[in-house]
Design an enzyme around this catalytic site. Structure first.
Site: not given
Length: 243
Positions: A99, A126, A148, A152, A184, A221, A223
């Protein structure tokens, strides 16, 4: 960077030229979180992962890291809820978490203290650097949880579920190893289902309930809770590494 290295896609150090698009730091850390970073991070950080430390990309000794325990890998552990939950449930395994978001790292360290788990190790950077140095077929299970979304279309190539990331991940995983993906975002599901099998995995679902229902050992979580509050549907996909 020299013209030659730019053409070859490398830094002068020899590291590949990798763009990173996520956040590295968010809100100001609390004093307690600053303390976790100062007192705990160095001991839990895996050494010789970054290009600066390990320009020859020498493989990690994962047996030494966890005393020969099976190795699990979580890519992007967020606030660390799932990683610590799994570590507490499975003391017989060692879990590596990657992370780059320092606020998330600080949150994880606080949870590690509270749970008093000792079978975790961290790469605060990374995940691609970690996959560079993990030995082939060394990982028994991997997790990609609410990554993430990059919604777009022009940013879809930034998603983890591209061959740039999946092929190195697959190389680190043992034949038969499990790869779990939770998201999601419906279009992320589409891209996951298209790209993960190309990298050498098979989807294990036998019916709709296999992706609608969370795993038996799942912990929700922050998120996921946000997604549910905003009426987005979580998807839970399980893949197996072919070999």
């Amino acid at each position: 960077m020299s013209d030659q290295n730019a053409t070859e896609g490398k830094h002068q150090s020899g590291a590949p030229w990798r763009n990173f698009y996520g956040r590295l730091k968010g809100k100001t850390l609390r004093k307690s979180q600053e303390g976790y970073l100062e007192e705990d991070l160095a001991e839990l950080t895996i050494k010789n992962v970054t290009w600066e430390e390990n320009p020859e990309r020498t493989e990690l000794d994962v047996k030494a890291l966890f005393g020969g325990k099976p190795v699990w890998l979580e890519v992007g552990f967020g606030g660390g809820e799932h990683m610590v939950h799994q570590a507490a449930l499975n003391p017989e395994v060692g879990i590596i978490g990657c992370e780059p978001y320092i606020n998330g790292v600080a949150m994880l360290l606080g949870k590690i203290r509270t749970a008093n788990v000792d079978n975790v190790a961290i790469h605060p950077g990374d995940a691609r650097d970690m996959m560079d140095v993990l030995p082939e077929a060394s990982v028994d299970k991997a997790f990609l949880l609410y990554p993430d979304p990059w919604p777009k279309k022009r940013h879809h190539r930034r998603r983890f579920v591209t061959q740039e990331h999946l092929v190195p991940l697959a190389k680190t995983m043992k034949p038969g190893a499990i790869f779990r993906v939770a998201t999601d975002i419906e279009d992320y599901v589409r891209q996951t289902m298209e790209e993960v099998p190309k990298a050498g995995f098979e989807w294990m679902a036998e019916g709709p309930e296999d992706w609608r229902n969370s795993w038996d050992d799942w912990i929700s979580t922050r998120y996921e809770q946000k997604a549910i509050r905003e009426d987005r549907i979580p998807h839970y996909m399980t893949f197996r590494r072919l070999g």
